[in-house]
Each structure stands twice: as C-alpha cells, then as structure tokens.
Design a protein around this motif. Sequence first.
Motif, mmCIF file in Angstrom:
data_model
loop_
_atom_site.group_PDB
_atom_site.id
_atom_site.type_symbol
_atom_site.label_atom_id
_atom_site.label_comp_id
_atom_site.label_asym_id
_atom_site.label_seq_id
_atom_site.Cartn_x
_atom_site.Cartn_y
_atom_site.Cartn_z
ATOM 1 N N ILE A 1 -4.119 31.179 -31.181
ATOM 2 C CA ILE A 1 -5.109 30.690 -32.147
ATOM 3 C C ILE A 1 -4.742 31.142 -33.558
ATOM 4 O O ILE A 1 -4.758 30.352 -34.503
ATOM 5 C CB ILE A 1 -6.536 31.147 -31.754
ATOM 6 N N LEU A 2 -4.378 32.415 -33.703
ATOM 7 C CA LEU A 2 -3.966 32.914 -35.024
ATOM 8 C C LEU A 2 -2.709 32.191 -35.493
ATOM 9 O O LEU A 2 -2.589 31.841 -36.669
ATOM 10 C CB LEU A 2 -3.738 34.434 -34.994
ATOM 11 N N ARG A 3 -1.794 31.932 -34.579
ATOM 12 C CA ARG A 3 -0.573 31.201 -34.941
ATOM 13 C C ARG A 3 -0.922 29.815 -35.490
ATOM 14 O O ARG A 3 -0.373 29.388 -36.496
ATOM 15 C CB ARG A 3 0.358 31.072 -33.726
ATOM 16 N N GLN A 4 -1.850 29.105 -34.817
ATOM 17 C CA GLN A 4 -2.250 27.769 -35.283
ATOM 18 C C GLN A 4 -2.858 27.856 -36.688
ATOM 19 O O GLN A 4 -2.607 27.000 -37.533
ATOM 20 C CB GLN A 4 -3.255 27.132 -34.316
ATOM 21 N N ARG A 5 -3.662 28.894 -36.923
ATOM 22 C CA ARG A 5 -4.312 29.050 -38.229
ATOM 23 C C ARG A 5 -3.301 29.366 -39.319
ATOM 24 O O ARG A 5 -3.373 28.813 -40.423
ATOM 25 C CB ARG A 5 -5.383 30.139 -38.146
ATOM 26 N N LEU A 6 -2.382 30.263 -39.026
ATOM 27 C CA LEU A 6 -1.332 30.611 -39.997
ATOM 28 C C LEU A 6 -0.473 29.383 -40.288
ATOM 29 O O LEU A 6 -0.145 29.100 -41.443
ATOM 30 C CB LEU A 6 -0.459 31.746 -39.461
ATOM 31 N N LEU A 7 -0.149 28.653 -39.238
ATOM 32 C CA LEU A 7 0.686 27.461 -39.397
ATOM 33 C C LEU A 7 -0.033 26.394 -40.229
ATOM 34 O O LEU A 7 0.588 25.698 -41.031
ATOM 35 C CB LEU A 7 1.056 26.925 -38.017
ATOM 36 N N ALA A 8 -1.354 26.288 -40.059
ATOM 37 C CA ALA A 8 -2.132 25.356 -40.885
ATOM 38 C C ALA A 8 -1.982 25.735 -42.355
ATOM 39 O O ALA A 8 -1.764 24.869 -43.213
ATOM 40 C CB ALA A 8 -3.600 25.380 -40.470
ATOM 41 N N GLY A 9 -2.091 27.019 -42.657
ATOM 42 C CA GLY A 9 -1.915 27.473 -44.037
ATOM 43 C C GLY A 9 -0.513 27.190 -44.538
ATOM 44 O O GLY A 9 -0.323 26.576 -45.592
ATOM 45 N N LEU A 10 0.484 27.605 -43.779
ATOM 46 C CA LEU A 10 1.885 27.408 -44.175
ATOM 47 C C LEU A 10 2.219 25.927 -44.352
ATOM 48 O O LEU A 10 3.045 25.573 -45.186
ATOM 49 C CB LEU A 10 2.812 28.004 -43.111
ATOM 50 N N SER A 11 1.586 25.078 -43.569
ATOM 51 C CA SER A 11 1.914 23.644 -43.567
ATOM 52 C C SER A 11 1.278 22.882 -44.717
ATOM 53 O O SER A 11 1.716 21.794 -45.061
ATOM 54 C CB SER A 11 1.464 23.020 -42.248
ATOM 55 N N ASN A 12 0.213 23.443 -45.298
ATOM 56 C CA ASN A 12 -0.559 22.711 -46.310
ATOM 57 C C ASN A 12 -0.273 23.144 -47.743
ATOM 58 O O ASN A 12 -1.087 22.906 -48.625
ATOM 59 C CB ASN A 12 -2.053 22.852 -46.011
#
Length: 181
Positions: A45-56
């Motif tokens: 879940i934390l990975r998905q959230r971090l990736l959302a930040g990194l991706s945007n």
Amino acid sequence: GDHQLHTDAVPTDLVEVCLIVAAEEGDAALFDRMLAELGRTPDGILRQRLLAGLSNVDEPSLRDRALGRVLDPQLRMNERFRPLMAQFADAHGRERALAWLEAHYDAVRALFGADYAGYLPYTLASFCDREHAEAGRAFFAPRMLDTNFGPRILEAAVETVSLCAARADAQRESAARAFSR
C-alpha cells in the motif's frame, strides 16, 4: 539527518493525495527521498502511494525520471503501469510520455512480456484527435502482433481516440455556429 518520510503524520485516506500534491510541487530532493523510501519498503500500500507521488510530478526533468520508473528493476510488475498512466493522464505530460514510450519501447516490451505489453496501447486513450489515433495505430500495429490481446486493445484505444475527436469536432462546429449568429 532523518530522511525518512513521515507518512503517519496524515490521515491514512489522505496520504496518497498528499504525496501527489507534494510531488507535483516538489523538487529533485523530494523525488529522491520518495524513491529511496520506495526502494526500502515492502509494504504494498505504501509502495502504491509513493509511486502515485513519483508518477505525478510536473517538473519536466522529473517527468523523464518518473517515466524511467517503468524500467526500474525495484518495481513490481503490477506497479510498472503507474508512471505511464499518470503522465499520459496529464495534458501537459502526455506528448512527452508518448515520445518516451516510443523511444524506449523495445526495453519496455522485453520487460513486460507478451501479456503486459499488449496493454500499452491503452496509453493512447488519453488523446482526443485524429492525428494521435492514426500515429498511434501506425506505431503500435506492427508491435502488437507478438503480444496477447494487443491488436484488439489497440483497435479499442484507437476507436476511443477517434470517437473523442469526432465529438470534439462536432462541439467545435456547433460552438462556431452559435457564436457566428
């Protein structure tokens, strides 16, 4: 110094939004901290959230680094679409994302395999003009032959773009008529 990201300072349901906003406003240092945290945590879940930040990210030099995550060996297969989809969803990022995908297609294809590569034409669906429908078909058609479902997904994506373009053209014509009275 302490370079950990303190995501527990925010209500759980807002963490992803906060990370996205922070990344949109942020600089390379924040991007690096988020990337380091992604490399450290096994928490899905934390990975998905971090990736959302990194991706945007919005900063042009960081957009390319975000897209580069698609090929990052520390990403899990189910995470690799995130940077692409986020950049394609952004009106200011999609041209650059398409250019990146075309330039790196062979590496992406090798990593994604026949199953996942077949989904890459979905990236086109964020466009809304005939030029992208035709250019997208020309680029992807020969590259989808060795994928699973790729040809079908490409046709669906091209149809989505073409329908959007037709609607946009019709609205432009009707607006032009309304304002020319």
